[in-house]
Design an enzyme around this catalytic site. Structure first.
Site, mmCIF file in Angstrom:
data_model
loop_
_atom_site.group_PDB
_atom_site.id
_atom_site.type_symbol
_atom_site.label_atom_id
_atom_site.label_comp_id
_atom_site.label_asym_id
_atom_site.label_seq_id
_atom_site.Cartn_x
_atom_site.Cartn_y
_atom_site.Cartn_z
ATOM 1 N N CYS A 21 40.941 50.528 38.168
ATOM 2 C CA CYS A 21 42.235 50.239 37.760
ATOM 3 C C CYS A 21 42.970 51.695 37.721
ATOM 4 O O CYS A 21 44.055 51.756 37.974
ATOM 5 C CB CYS A 21 41.963 49.743 36.440
ATOM 6 S SG CYS A 21 40.840 50.762 35.184
ATOM 7 N N GLU B 230 43.490 45.088 28.914
ATOM 8 C CA GLU B 230 43.504 46.358 29.849
ATOM 9 C C GLU B 230 43.854 45.828 31.327
ATOM 10 O O GLU B 230 42.790 45.115 31.817
ATOM 11 C CB GLU B 230 42.019 47.154 29.744
ATOM 12 C CG GLU B 230 41.774 47.621 28.384
ATOM 13 C CD GLU B 230 42.611 48.874 28.138
ATOM 14 O OE1 GLU B 230 43.132 49.281 29.049
ATOM 15 O OE2 GLU B 230 42.317 49.582 27.002
ATOM 16 N N GLU C 140 49.717 47.083 43.687
ATOM 17 C CA GLU C 140 48.434 47.701 43.341
ATOM 18 C C GLU C 140 47.421 47.139 44.493
ATOM 19 O O GLU C 140 47.138 45.998 44.813
ATOM 20 C CB GLU C 140 48.031 46.995 41.983
ATOM 21 C CG GLU C 140 46.393 47.565 41.763
ATOM 22 C CD GLU C 140 45.887 47.076 40.541
ATOM 23 O OE1 GLU C 140 45.994 45.880 40.413
ATOM 24 O OE2 GLU C 140 45.029 47.881 39.673
ATOM 25 N N LYS D 11 31.953 37.365 28.796
ATOM 26 C CA LYS D 11 32.039 36.404 30.204
ATOM 27 C C LYS D 11 32.336 37.470 31.277
ATOM 28 O O LYS D 11 33.311 37.915 31.339
ATOM 29 C CB LYS D 11 32.969 35.459 29.933
ATOM 30 C CG LYS D 11 32.853 34.520 31.445
ATOM 31 C CD LYS D 11 34.359 33.922 31.682
ATOM 32 C CE LYS D 11 35.325 34.650 32.381
ATOM 33 N NZ LYS D 11 34.752 34.797 33.723
HETATM 34 P P1 NAD Z 1 41.050 38.794 37.215
HETATM 35 O O1 NAD Z 1 42.070 39.105 36.486
HETATM 36 O O2 NAD Z 1 41.204 37.996 38.375
HETATM 37 O O3 NAD Z 1 39.696 38.366 36.297
HETATM 38 C C1 NAD Z 1 39.335 39.107 35.392
HETATM 39 C C2 NAD Z 1 38.565 38.215 34.537
HETATM 40 O O4 NAD Z 1 39.240 37.382 34.037
HETATM 41 C C3 NAD Z 1 37.315 37.365 35.202
HETATM 42 O O5 NAD Z 1 36.147 37.320 34.322
HETATM 43 C C4 NAD Z 1 37.822 36.010 35.462
HETATM 44 O O6 NAD Z 1 36.919 35.214 35.725
HETATM 45 C C5 NAD Z 1 38.769 36.000 34.261
HETATM 46 N N1 NAD Z 1 39.888 34.976 34.496
HETATM 47 C C6 NAD Z 1 40.655 34.639 35.371
HETATM 48 N N2 NAD Z 1 41.566 33.757 35.101
HETATM 49 C C7 NAD Z 1 41.600 33.640 33.560
HETATM 50 C C8 NAD Z 1 42.447 32.872 32.788
HETATM 51 N N3 NAD Z 1 43.389 32.118 33.143
HETATM 52 N N4 NAD Z 1 42.095 33.129 31.485
HETATM 53 C C9 NAD Z 1 41.189 33.966 31.174
HETATM 54 N N5 NAD Z 1 40.154 34.511 31.818
HETATM 55 C C10 NAD Z 1 40.581 34.397 33.082
HETATM 56 O O7 NAD Z 1 40.625 40.518 37.564
HETATM 57 P P2 NAD Z 1 39.682 40.945 38.646
HETATM 58 O O8 NAD Z 1 40.310 40.780 40.036
HETATM 59 O O9 NAD Z 1 38.416 40.575 38.206
HETATM 60 O O10 NAD Z 1 39.830 42.562 38.605
HETATM 61 C C11 NAD Z 1 40.617 43.300 39.080
HETATM 62 C C12 NAD Z 1 41.803 43.797 38.458
HETATM 63 O O11 NAD Z 1 41.466 44.088 36.929
HETATM 64 C C13 NAD Z 1 42.685 44.711 38.788
HETATM 65 O O12 NAD Z 1 44.211 44.245 38.538
HETATM 66 C C14 NAD Z 1 42.560 46.014 38.139
HETATM 67 O O13 NAD Z 1 43.640 47.193 37.965
HETATM 68 C C15 NAD Z 1 42.079 45.448 36.641
HETATM 69 N N6 NAD Z 1 41.314 46.217 35.716
HETATM 70 C C16 NAD Z 1 41.883 47.030 34.781
HETATM 71 C C17 NAD Z 1 41.126 47.577 33.884
HETATM 72 C C18 NAD Z 1 41.785 48.360 32.969
HETATM 73 O O14 NAD Z 1 40.871 48.840 32.035
HETATM 74 N N7 NAD Z 1 43.122 48.502 32.646
HETATM 75 C C19 NAD Z 1 40.004 48.058 34.459
HETATM 76 C C20 NAD Z 1 39.238 47.284 35.424
HETATM 77 C C21 NAD Z 1 39.913 46.458 36.168
#
Ligand code: NAD
Length: 471
Positions: A276, A242, A373, A169
């Site tokens: 990230c 992650e 962040e 997803k």
């Molecule tokens: P997010 O946590 O808002 O969303 C990530 C994913 O989770 C999306 O597909 C979203 O629809 C889904 N989601 C939202 N609520 C959920 C829930 N309650 N249960 C399950 N899934 C849910 O993150 P974002 O805004 O899309 O991405 C940015 C964040 O991701 C930043 O904090 C960044 O640092 C982190 N990130 C980490 C890595 C890593 O490898 N450590 C890589 C890329 C991004």
């Protein structure tokens, strides 16, 4: 007429009763619609993946490796179309979108060289102990919007190479390129091995609570990661998380200023800082601080902020409205705190979520811009004098994702790398991902690792088998 994209369930087109509008962040126009899946579509995807699992798990490893090589060819053949779509829905410069396709292709061919053979722990006098790595079953891959294709590919490949099937997803604001890749991979993998579904905020929690999944591989924010962990606990599902980071860079006085500044500019502003492992706090030795800040200011001033398809563009728009508002809110707080903001670039006027790349001159350690962040084109630079002190400040964070160290002194670099409490330390280069090296965060930056053999193992259940045929 706005194009409606399809999900991939059981090797076929699938739709939903409702759709999500996908917006081009450079123009704020709707450029496509993605299905807004609910329980019925999720159940169908899990059932398709369950049906495909036994024969895929029994498929020889070499055939699964060959499928990854074939996937690389398909991505490469469609690279330009995919990159154009990615820029349209994400906003990133087209050159970076093309690079994301190259990275995905490289991961396919690199992972295809890996194997997880049976480990023989001992084999003496008719008694043999071996450890096997067996697929878990159906994996859920939930990915973020910042590198939508790479982050989905980094879940799909290890899952299917190790014999699992997967339901992926992507994030609701950037789902189209992953949907397109799902369509293309139907010719590569048997029906049901890779399923791609899309939906709004409600779909993620439905996935993590679904009893059909044996493992959740999640990439996203730390706040969402906590919710995923809580939800997965009900079924004691396997988890890889992650999560977020607040990565420090430690710049020592012996560096070459133009060279290091150019690399750190990329570390902080690549993908508009929406990475990230972007540098989010830059500690610079006080002896070179003024010269280093001047060089960074020159680089920011020379970087073109424009629509992703513009020639020479360095930074596109911020990916979505919510992130744009979060960043402008942070800048407002910084101004209210009396911090010095350096914003030498012009940005396009009119529509689009364009934000001027910003340097913050020596803010206090406890300011919001240092503590949280940002996930955008904002870089605070702060002075340091003492090595022990800067390591302590770098480690004083809830996060522990990656850090960079910049010095010509190898002994110093090794000492600092050993003392940084992060999952990755990169010396004199940024963003040093490798398909063969583990990547993962410490503390609240995550749980488990991706990439390399250890990353593959996370998609398997280990089984120790003891065979005793002593006579
Ligand atoms: P997010 O946590 O808002 O969303 C990530 C994913 O989770 C999306 O597909 C979203 O629809 C889904 N989601 C939202 N609520 C959920 C829930 N309650 N249960 C399950 N899934 C849910 O993150 P974002 O805004 O899309 O991405 C940015 C964040 O991701 C930043 O904090 C960044 O640092 C982190 N990130 C980490 C890595 C890593 O490898 N450590 C890589 C890329 C991004």
């Amino acid at each position: 007429m706005i194009h409606e994209y399809h999900m991939t369930i059981g090797g076929r087109d699938a739709s939903a009763k409702a759709f999500l509008d996908v917006i081009n962040p450079a123009t704020e126009d709707v450029i496509g619609r993605a299905p807004d899946a609910g329980n019925a579509e999720l159940d169908a995807a899990v059932e398709a993946a369950q049906r495909a699992f036994p024969s895929w798990a029994a498929t020889p490893w070499a055939d699964r490796q060959a499928a990854l090589v074939h996937a690389a060819e398909v991505i490469n053949e469609n690279k330009e179309e995919l990159a154009q779509l990615l820029t349209l829905e994400h906003g990133k410069p087209l050159a970076e979108a093309r690079r994301e396709m190259d990275t995905s292709r490289r991961w396919c061919t690199s992972l295809a060289t890996l194997e997880l053979p049976v480990e023989v722990v001992s084999d003496e006098n008719g008694r043999r102990v071996e450890v096997r790595h067996e697929p878990i079953g159906v994996v859920a891959g939930i990915s973020p919007w910042n590198v939508p294709v790479s982050s989905a590919i980094w879940k799909i490949l290890p899952a299917v190479l190790t014999g699992n099937t997967i339901v992926v997803k992507p994030a609701p604001t950037a789902p189209l390129t992953v949907l397109k890749i799902g369509e293309l991979l139907r010719d590569v993998f048997p029906a049901g091995v890779i399923n791609v579904i899309t939906g709004g905020d409600a779909l993620g929690p439905l996935i993590t609570a679904h009893p059909g999944f044996g493992k959740i591989s999640f990439t996203g924010s730390t706040a969402t990661g906590r919710a995923v962990m809580a939800s997965a606990s009900a079924g004691v599902k396997r988890l890889t998380l992650e999560l977020g980071g607040n990565d420090p860079a430690l710049v020592f006085a012996d560096i070459d200023i133009p060279d290091t500044a150019a690399k750190l500019f990329r570390s902080a502003f690549f993908n508009n800082g929406q990475v990230c492992v972007a540098t989010k706090r830059c500690y610079v030795h006080e002896d070179i601080y003024d010269a280093f800040l001047a060089e960074m200011t020159r680089l920011v001033a020379g970087s073109l902020v424009a629509t992703g398809t513009t020639d020479g563009v360095a930074l596109g728009p911020i990916h979505n409205k919510a992130q744009f508002e979060s960043l402008t809110g942070m800048l407002d707080t910084a101004k209210a705190e009396g911090l010095v903001l350096i914003q030498p670039s012009e940005i396009p006027s009119g529509k689009g979520y364009f934000l001027a790349p910003t340097l913050v001159d020596n803010p206090p350690e406890d300011s919001q811009i240092m503590q949280e962040e940002q996930f955008g084109p904002i870089l605070p630079l702060v002075k340091f004098k003492d090595t022990d002190d800067v390591i302590e400040r770098a480690n004083a964070s809830q996060y522990g994702l990656a850090a960079t160290v910049w010095t010509k002194n190898r002994d110093l670099a090794l000492d600092v790398a050993a003392r940084l409490d992060t999952g990755n330390v990169w010396v004199n280069e940024p963003l040093a991902f490798s398909p063969f090296a583990v990547f993962g965060g410490r503390k609240q930056s995550g749980l488990g690792v991706e990439h390399g053999l250890r990353g593959l193992e996370e998609f398997t259940n280990s089984k120790a088998v003891t065979l005793n045929f002593e006579s």
